[in-house]
Design a protein around this motif. Structure first.
Motif, PDB file in Angstrom:
ATOM      1  N   ALA A  33       0.881  -1.237   0.179  1.00 24.71           N
ATOM      2  CA  ALA A  33      -0.113   0.043   0.149  1.00 24.71           C
ATOM      3  C   ALA A  33       0.919   1.411   0.139  1.00 24.71           C
ATOM      4  CB  ALA A  33      -0.948   0.159   1.109  1.00 24.71           C
ATOM      5  N   GLN A  34       2.118   1.043   0.435  1.00 25.65           N
ATOM      6  CA  GLN A  34       2.818   2.453   0.813  1.00 25.65           C
ATOM      7  C   GLN A  34       3.837   2.551  -0.408  1.00 25.65           C
ATOM      8  OE1 GLN A  34       4.960   1.598   4.207  1.00 25.65           O
ATOM      9  NE2 GLN A  34       3.305   2.262   5.536  1.00 25.65           N
TER      10      GLN A  34
ATOM     11  N   ILE B 273       7.402  -1.019  -6.830  1.00 27.40           N
ATOM     12  CA  ILE B 273       7.507  -2.474  -6.805  1.00 27.40           C
ATOM     13  C   ILE B 273       6.989  -3.059  -8.200  1.00 27.40           C
ATOM     14  CG2 ILE B 273       6.693  -4.454  -5.906  1.00 27.40           C
ATOM     15  CD1 ILE B 273       6.546  -3.034  -3.150  1.00 27.40           C
ATOM     16  N   VAL B 274       7.706  -3.526  -8.737  1.00 27.14           N
ATOM     17  CA  VAL B 274       7.511  -4.326 -10.159  1.00 27.14           C
ATOM     18  C   VAL B 274       7.262  -6.091  -9.937  1.00 27.14           C
ATOM     19  CG1 VAL B 274       8.400  -2.515 -11.335  1.00 27.14           C
ATOM     20  CG2 VAL B 274       9.603  -4.652 -11.224  1.00 27.14           C
ATOM     21  N   LEU B 275       7.539  -6.450  -8.835  1.00 26.48           N
ATOM     22  CA  LEU B 275       7.591  -7.979  -8.788  1.00 26.48           C
ATOM     23  C   LEU B 275       7.163  -8.588  -7.378  1.00 26.48           C
ATOM     24  CD1 LEU B 275       8.183 -10.869  -9.677  1.00 26.48           C
ATOM     25  CD2 LEU B 275      10.641 -10.734  -8.849  1.00 26.48           C
ATOM     26  N   LEU B 276       6.358  -8.953  -7.070  1.00 28.10           N
ATOM     27  CA  LEU B 276       5.912  -9.775  -5.843  1.00 28.10           C
ATOM     28  C   LEU B 276       6.301 -11.105  -5.812  1.00 28.10           C
ATOM     29  CD1 LEU B 276       4.389 -10.015  -3.084  1.00 28.10           C
ATOM     30  CD2 LEU B 276       2.441 -10.482  -4.472  1.00 28.10           C
ATOM     31  N   PHE B 277       7.272 -11.625  -4.899  1.00 26.65           N
ATOM     32  CA  PHE B 277       7.741 -13.137  -4.743  1.00 26.65           C
ATOM     33  C   PHE B 277       7.190 -13.455  -3.447  1.00 26.65           C
ATOM     34  CE2 PHE B 277      10.574 -16.296  -3.937  1.00 26.65           C
ATOM     35  CZ  PHE B 277      10.902 -17.105  -5.289  1.00 26.65           C
ATOM     36  N   THR B 278       6.293 -14.322  -3.498  1.00 28.50           N
ATOM     37  CA  THR B 278       5.584 -14.734  -2.033  1.00 28.50           C
ATOM     38  C   THR B 278       5.479 -16.163  -1.874  1.00 28.50           C
ATOM     39  OG1 THR B 278       3.836 -14.334  -0.729  1.00 28.50           O
ATOM     40  CG2 THR B 278       3.218 -14.670  -3.021  1.00 28.50           C
TER      41      THR B 278
ATOM     42  N   VAL C  18      -2.483 -12.961  -0.949  1.00 33.67           N
ATOM     43  CA  VAL C  18      -1.630 -11.885  -1.200  1.00 33.67           C
ATOM     44  C   VAL C  18      -1.229 -11.617  -2.641  1.00 33.67           C
ATOM     45  CG1 VAL C  18       0.576 -10.725  -1.093  1.00 33.67           C
ATOM     46  CG2 VAL C  18      -0.378 -11.875   1.017  1.00 33.67           C
ATOM     47  N   ALA C  19      -1.260 -12.557  -3.491  1.00 33.73           N
ATOM     48  CA  ALA C  19      -1.028 -12.611  -4.998  1.00 33.73           C
ATOM     49  C   ALA C  19      -2.391 -12.117  -5.708  1.00 33.73           C
ATOM     50  CB  ALA C  19      -0.819 -13.886  -5.303  1.00 33.73           C
ATOM     51  N   ARG C  20      -3.647 -12.470  -5.133  1.00 35.02           N
ATOM     52  CA  ARG C  20      -4.733 -12.138  -5.773  1.00 35.02           C
ATOM     53  C   ARG C  20      -4.957 -10.795  -5.565  1.00 35.02           C
ATOM     54  NH1 ARG C  20      -6.642 -17.143  -3.811  1.00 35.02           N
ATOM     55  NH2 ARG C  20      -7.410 -16.181  -2.074  1.00 35.02           N
ATOM     56  N   GLU C  21      -4.853 -10.118  -4.366  1.00 38.01           N
ATOM     57  CA  GLU C  21      -5.141  -8.794  -3.783  1.00 38.01           C
ATOM     58  C   GLU C  21      -4.125  -7.761  -4.648  1.00 38.01           C
ATOM     59  OE1 GLU C  21      -5.871  -6.013   0.008  1.00 38.01           O
ATOM     60  OE2 GLU C  21      -5.677  -8.139   0.288  1.00 38.01           O
ATOM     61  N   THR C  22      -2.890  -8.419  -4.724  1.00 33.12           N
ATOM     62  CA  THR C  22      -2.048  -7.463  -5.449  1.00 33.12           C
ATOM     63  C   THR C  22      -2.441  -7.304  -6.715  1.00 33.12           C
ATOM     64  OG1 THR C  22      -0.203  -8.227  -3.860  1.00 33.12           O
ATOM     65  CG2 THR C  22       0.334  -7.249  -6.030  1.00 33.12           C
ATOM     66  N   ALA C  23      -2.545  -8.518  -7.478  1.00 35.94           N
ATOM     67  CA  ALA C  23      -3.079  -8.421  -8.852  1.00 35.94           C
ATOM     68  C   ALA C  23      -4.245  -7.474  -9.119  1.00 35.94           C
ATOM     69  CB  ALA C  23      -3.507  -9.722  -9.417  1.00 35.94           C
ATOM     70  N   SER C  24      -5.086  -7.669  -8.262  1.00 38.90           N
ATOM     71  CA  SER C  24      -6.443  -6.892  -8.259  1.00 38.90           C
ATOM     72  C   SER C  24      -6.306  -5.231  -8.104  1.00 38.90           C
ATOM     73  CB  SER C  24      -7.575  -7.197  -7.295  1.00 38.90           C
ATOM     74  OG  SER C  24      -8.691  -6.645  -7.188  1.00 38.90           O
ATOM     75  N   ARG C  25      -5.418  -4.962  -7.120  1.00 37.30           N
ATOM     76  CA  ARG C  25      -4.902  -3.552  -6.704  1.00 37.30           C
ATOM     77  C   ARG C  25      -4.080  -2.778  -7.418  1.00 37.30           C
ATOM     78  NH1 ARG C  25      -4.822  -2.989  -0.323  1.00 37.30           N
ATOM     79  NH2 ARG C  25      -4.794  -0.934  -0.786  1.00 37.30           N
ATOM     80  N   TRP C  26      -2.923  -3.551  -7.798  1.00 35.46           N
ATOM     81  CA  TRP C  26      -1.914  -3.139  -8.573  1.00 35.46           C
ATOM     82  C   TRP C  26      -1.411  -4.013  -9.621  1.00 35.46           C
ATOM     83  CZ3 TRP C  26      -1.494  -3.875  -2.889  1.00 35.46           C
ATOM     84  CH2 TRP C  26      -1.717  -2.829  -2.331  1.00 35.46           C
TER      85      TRP C  26
END
Length: 143
Positions: A49-50, A55-60, A73-81
């Motif tokens: 959120a901050q 950020i261009v990559l999420l590795f979770t 986390v992946a679904r929410e990230t894809a939806s929001r960003w």
């Protein structure tokens, strides 16, 4: 965060296992990313959120303490960003249909630097790849 190229893009590494998190961060730093880290999904979402613009990559990881697992986390990230590319890793759980957002990649643990770099080549557009990853790709294409 690391001290690296100040123009390099950021990746966020999320894993509750500190050793795996550090290993993933080292792999991504070798690929040219600056890194943020979080030890669970809730901390990851606060950080995203901050810092989402950088950020261009999420590795979770998948299995973590807290209200959100890695799939959430992946679904929410894809939806929001939607500009953030996503890699989900686990040594225990495989994704069921619909658990991962479109375009996200899954890799099994243990993973290697080559495995991670190959997935990054596929999911990151050229304009979002850090220089070391672009150079590696060009060297591979020259063979």
């Amino acid at each position: 965060m690391t001290l690296s190229d100040p123009s390099a893009p950021y990746a966020l590494v999320v894993d509750d296992d500190g050793l795996i998190r550090m290993d993933a961060m080292d792999i991504l730093q070798d690929a040219g990313f600056r890194t943020f880290e979080a030890s669970d999904g809730d901390k990851a979402m606060t950080l995203l959120a901050q810092e989402h613009a950088a950020i261009v990559l999420l590795f979770t990881d998948v299995q973590m303490p807290g209200a959100r697992n890695g799939f959430a986390v992946a679904r929410e990230t894809a939806s929001r960003w939607p500009h953030i590319a996503i890699v989900v890793a686990s040594g225990h759980v495989r994704p069921e249909p619909g658990e991962m957002p479109d375009g996200a990649r899954f890799i099994g643990k243990p993973f290697t630097a080559d495995m991670v770099h190959d997935h990054l080549q596929d999911i990151l557009p050229d304009g979002r790849k850090p220089a070391p990853l672009r150079i590696r790709e060009q060297a591979g294409n020259a063979r």
